[in-house]
Structure formats: structure tokens, C-alpha cells
Design a protein around this motif. Sequence first.
Motif, PDB file in Angstrom:
ATOM      1  N   ARG A 186       0.834  -1.209   0.000  1.00 21.86           N
ATOM      2  CA  ARG A 186       0.000   0.000   0.000  1.00 21.86           C
ATOM      3  C   ARG A 186       0.871   1.262   0.000  1.00 21.86           C
ATOM      4  NH1 ARG A 186      -5.126  -1.841   0.642  1.00 21.86           N
ATOM      5  NH2 ARG A 186      -5.366  -3.848   1.731  1.00 21.86           N
ATOM      6  N   ARG A 187       2.016   1.187   0.631  1.00 22.80           N
ATOM      7  CA  ARG A 187       2.949   2.326   0.570  1.00 22.80           C
ATOM      8  C   ARG A 187       3.485   2.509  -0.854  1.00 22.80           C
ATOM      9  NH1 ARG A 187       5.560   3.117   5.666  1.00 22.80           N
ATOM     10  NH2 ARG A 187       3.916   3.030   7.249  1.00 22.80           N
ATOM     11  N   MET A 188       3.726   1.393  -1.550  1.00 23.71           N
ATOM     12  CA  MET A 188       4.157   1.504  -2.945  1.00 23.71           C
ATOM     13  C   MET A 188       3.091   2.208  -3.779  1.00 23.71           C
ATOM     14  SD  MET A 188       5.812  -2.228  -3.731  1.00 23.71           S
ATOM     15  CE  MET A 188       6.818  -3.092  -2.517  1.00 23.71           C
ATOM     16  N   ASP A 189       1.835   1.872  -3.511  1.00 20.24           N
ATOM     17  CA  ASP A 189       0.738   2.533  -4.212  1.00 20.24           C
ATOM     18  C   ASP A 189       0.763   4.039  -3.951  1.00 20.24           C
ATOM     19  OD1 ASP A 189      -1.645   3.094  -5.530  1.00 20.24           O
ATOM     20  OD2 ASP A 189      -2.868   2.597  -3.780  1.00 20.24           O
ATOM     21  N   GLN A 190       0.959   4.432  -2.699  1.00 23.99           N
ATOM     22  CA  GLN A 190       1.023   5.854  -2.363  1.00 23.99           C
ATOM     23  C   GLN A 190       2.227   6.522  -3.020  1.00 23.99           C
ATOM     24  OE1 GLN A 190      -1.180   7.778  -0.689  1.00 23.99           O
ATOM     25  NE2 GLN A 190      -2.523   5.995  -0.688  1.00 23.99           N
ATOM     26  N   LEU A 191       3.322   5.777  -3.134  1.00 27.31           N
ATOM     27  CA  LEU A 191       4.522   6.326  -3.766  1.00 27.31           C
ATOM     28  C   LEU A 191       4.253   6.654  -5.235  1.00 27.31           C
ATOM     29  CD1 LEU A 191       8.101   5.016  -3.141  1.00 27.31           C
ATOM     30  CD2 LEU A 191       7.377   5.559  -5.449  1.00 27.31           C
ATOM     31  N   LEU A 192       3.589   5.736  -5.939  1.00 26.56           N
ATOM     32  CA  LEU A 192       3.264   5.988  -7.344  1.00 26.56           C
ATOM     33  C   LEU A 192       2.273   7.145  -7.479  1.00 26.56           C
ATOM     34  CD1 LEU A 192       2.932   2.347  -8.720  1.00 26.56           C
ATOM     35  CD2 LEU A 192       4.837   3.929  -9.011  1.00 26.56           C
ATOM     36  N   PRO A 245      10.167 -11.894   1.238  1.00 20.29           N
ATOM     37  CA  PRO A 245      11.128 -10.779   1.221  1.00 20.29           C
ATOM     38  C   PRO A 245      11.749 -10.527  -0.147  1.00 20.29           C
ATOM     39  CG  PRO A 245      11.494 -12.158   3.148  1.00 20.29           C
ATOM     40  CD  PRO A 245      10.526 -12.888   2.264  1.00 20.29           C
ATOM     41  N   ARG A 246      12.143 -11.587  -0.843  1.00 24.31           N
ATOM     42  CA  ARG A 246      12.743 -11.405  -2.168  1.00 24.31           C
ATOM     43  C   ARG A 246      11.729 -10.811  -3.143  1.00 24.31           C
ATOM     44  NH1 ARG A 246      14.448 -17.018  -3.925  1.00 24.31           N
ATOM     45  NH2 ARG A 246      12.800 -17.643  -2.487  1.00 24.31           N
ATOM     46  N   LEU A 247      10.505 -11.280  -3.045  1.00 21.81           N
ATOM     47  CA  LEU A 247       9.455 -10.785  -3.938  1.00 21.81           C
ATOM     48  C   LEU A 247       9.176  -9.306  -3.693  1.00 21.81           C
ATOM     49  CD1 LEU A 247       7.340 -11.569  -6.060  1.00 21.81           C
ATOM     50  CD2 LEU A 247       5.791 -12.101  -4.172  1.00 21.81           C
ATOM     51  N   MET A 248       9.050  -8.914  -2.437  1.00 23.97           N
ATOM     52  CA  MET A 248       8.772  -7.522  -2.109  1.00 23.97           C
ATOM     53  C   MET A 248       9.944  -6.611  -2.476  1.00 23.97           C
ATOM     54  SD  MET A 248       5.694  -7.341  -0.960  1.00 23.97           S
ATOM     55  CE  MET A 248       5.261  -8.675  -2.082  1.00 23.97           C
ATOM     56  N   ARG A 249      11.153  -7.120  -2.350  1.00 25.83           N
ATOM     57  CA  ARG A 249      12.325  -6.319  -2.715  1.00 25.83           C
ATOM     58  C   ARG A 249      12.316  -6.024  -4.216  1.00 25.83           C
ATOM     59  NH1 ARG A 249      15.921  -9.720  -1.514  1.00 25.83           N
ATOM     60  NH2 ARG A 249      15.947  -9.271   0.706  1.00 25.83           N
ATOM     61  N   ARG A 250      11.984  -7.033  -5.020  1.00 27.34           N
ATOM     62  CA  ARG A 250      11.919  -6.811  -6.463  1.00 27.34           C
ATOM     63  C   ARG A 250      10.805  -5.828  -6.818  1.00 27.34           C
ATOM     64  NH1 ARG A 250      14.738 -10.632  -9.769  1.00 27.34           N
ATOM     65  NH2 ARG A 250      13.737  -9.552 -11.515  1.00 27.34           N
ATOM     66  N   LEU A 251       9.653  -5.972  -6.208  1.00 31.17           N
ATOM     67  CA  LEU A 251       8.547  -5.073  -6.506  1.00 31.17           C
ATOM     68  C   LEU A 251       8.860  -3.641  -6.081  1.00 31.17           C
ATOM     69  CD1 LEU A 251       5.355  -7.155  -5.610  1.00 31.17           C
ATOM     70  CD2 LEU A 251       6.093  -6.389  -7.868  1.00 31.17           C
ATOM     71  N   LEU A 252       9.545  -3.486  -4.961  1.00 28.58           N
ATOM     72  CA  LEU A 252       9.903  -2.141  -4.517  1.00 28.58           C
ATOM     73  C   LEU A 252      10.888  -1.497  -5.487  1.00 28.58           C
ATOM     74  CD1 LEU A 252       9.788   0.159  -2.513  1.00 28.58           C
ATOM     75  CD2 LEU A 252      11.491  -1.026  -1.111  1.00 28.58           C
ATOM     76  N   ASN A 253      11.870  -2.264  -5.953  1.00 27.44           N
ATOM     77  CA  ASN A 253      12.809  -1.722  -6.939  1.00 27.44           C
ATOM     78  C   ASN A 253      12.078  -1.326  -8.226  1.00 27.44           C
ATOM     79  OD1 ASN A 253      14.971  -2.128  -5.212  1.00 27.44           O
ATOM     80  ND2 ASN A 253      15.458  -4.149  -6.037  1.00 27.44           N
ATOM     81  N   ASP A 254      11.157  -2.186  -8.666  1.00 24.01           N
ATOM     82  CA  ASP A 254      10.388  -1.872  -9.870  1.00 24.01           C
ATOM     83  C   ASP A 254       9.527  -0.628  -9.666  1.00 24.01           C
ATOM     84  OD1 ASP A 254      11.473  -4.128 -10.964  1.00 24.01           O
ATOM     85  OD2 ASP A 254       9.708  -5.381 -10.636  1.00 24.01           O
TER      86      ASP A 254
END
Length: 355
Positions: A186-192, A245-254
Motif C-alpha cells: 500500500r505504501r508503494m501505491d502511495q509512492l506511485l 522478502p525477495r518478492l517484495m524487494r523486487r517489486l519495490l525496486n520496480d
Amino acid sequence: MSVLIRLSQVWLPAPSHNSSWREVMRPATRQTIRVLVSVVVAWIVGSLMHLQETIWALVTALIVTQSSISQTMTTARDQISGTVIGALAGGCAVVLEITTGLRWIPFWIMLTPLVFLTAIQPTLRFACITLIIVYLFPSQGSPFLPLITRLLAIVVGVTVSIVVSFLILHSSARKHAFQTAGRLLRRMDQLLKSALDQNTGWTAIERQNDDCVALLAELEDAVTEARRERLKELEKRDPVLAALPRLMRRLLNDTMLVARAIATGRAAGNTGLMPLYKGLSHALRALAHGCEEQLLAKNSRHPRQAQDEEILHLLPRLEEQTRPEMRFVMSLFREDLERAVGVVMREDVSGMEGL
């Protein structure tokens, strides 16, 4: 008065703007109870064993009992290794005192290499403390008696702390991990969304990314904690959690790459960004909901199959952008989003191999 206020803000900081007092008080209350139980149990065990100096068991329990099993085990390891080295140094100091009749010279001879060793390896800081405890504190009888009794008291404190960490008010690491993953998405959504805002500068977006990185670290700690909770390997008993963790790290970088591309396109006057953001926002919020559903039914398969297909159906349209940098970052996001849907919503972790 202003000085006191500033000191209170430094040493007693309020929760961040994204946290509530409830999120802070609940774990603090749990930890308070755990520490108090550790101290009481250490006192009871020490009394039943008729330890001459039970106080060291209480002090050790107070130090070792941490808010998580991983932190407790790490502190216990540091305490035990430091205690053994400090006890050996204390024994040598006692022998030197008996041989030379001096009190302080043996102490400084033993303390100096321990301080140097601690400077190289800070986790052995308890060695110096143990030397002081077993050698300098006054005692009666044999000079080796305090070495044995105090060492035993420290072992009692460490053991009690580990047991209490496993048994008393231990929060579910799995629940914490999926809750944190949902908050992170949800923070990623707010970031976009901020990247689309004309009034939001890139510095503010980077601060939001820092908050996301902090949540990612919290997620990794929770997964590490889950590995400590059971003897069975986490990849076998809960592969989705292990891959999180690996999945979220990739999504955050993307997400940061997409945010940069959106901000660049916004500055260049690209008018097709809002439909793109809506698709991304829907995907991230759906994944966050999928993480939350993992808490409701661990063994339930495909609880949101229709929504899975809906997200995957939107993916091809995410790349329909005229700007080459947007097409590139969306191709990366699409690949990892497909992987995330498979892992979180379908519990298929085969796509995580090689990451």
C-alpha cells in the motif's frame, strides 16, 4: 523548558506519521510483560537452586530478553560467548592474584586484551563485564567460588530468557510478515500516486521510498523470526512466507523505477499516465489484500481466483506506452507482478527460483 522538550523529542520520539500509538503500545506492553516474567522466573529458579548471588541471573534475564526470538537468541549467543571468555580471564586473574599477592595488576593485565578483542568483535562486549563481575565484586570464601556461582547465575538467566521468549506472549511472525507486506504494497501505491502529483518533488518520493525500505527490513526480520519458531525448514512448511522478502524487494525496486518514469513523463507532459497508475494501483492493492487473506486461511487454495485473472488480464495493457523508458520499466514490473500474483494468490513459488 525548550531544552527539555528537544531532549524528549530526541530520546522519546513519537511514532512516525504512518504509525499509530496502538501499533507502538501493543508490542511495548507485550515486551514489558515478557521482561518482567523473565526476571521473576530467574529469581524463582535461582532461589530454588540456592544460588548465593541470584542477582546476576536477574540482570542477565533483563539484558537477554528481547522483543523477538531472533534478537533473544543473538543476545544470548553474545552473552554466553562473552561470559565464557570473561570467566576464563577472571580465572587467570584469580591465579595471578594468588601467585603475586596483587589485586589490581592482574585485573588490568586481563582486561586490556579483552578490551582489544571487543574493539575487533563488539559482540564479545560481555567478556569485559563478566571479568568485572567474577573478579572485582567482593565475596567470601574461596576466590574461585564467585567465579563458579556467578557464571552459573548468568547461565540461568540466559536459559530463562530463551524459554520465556518462546513461550510467553510470542507474537506470530507469520502474521507480522504478511501484515507488513500488505502495508508495504500500500505504501508503494502511495509512492506511485505521489509521482503523479505535480506538487510532490522527487525528494519527497525518496523519503517515501525510505519508509518502504524500513518496512522491507521489518519484513525480513519477521521472516527470520519465523525461521526460528520451528525446527522444520521454512521453505518446506511455508514456502510463500519464505519467498516474500525477495518478492517484495523486487517489486519495490520496480516501483521506484516506474515512479521515476512517471515523474519524467509528467514533466514532459505525458497525458496517458493516470490510466496507467490506476492499473498499477489496482494490482498493488489487490496483492496487499492477498497478503491479508493469507492470514485468514493459511491452507485455503486460490481464495481470489477471479481477481487473479483480472490482474493478469490487465498486465499486457500496462506496457502500451509511447515513451521507451516507460515500456522498459513496465516490462520489468509486469514480470515481477506476474510472479507476485503466482506466489501470493496461488501459492506457486516455482517462479521464485533463481532470484
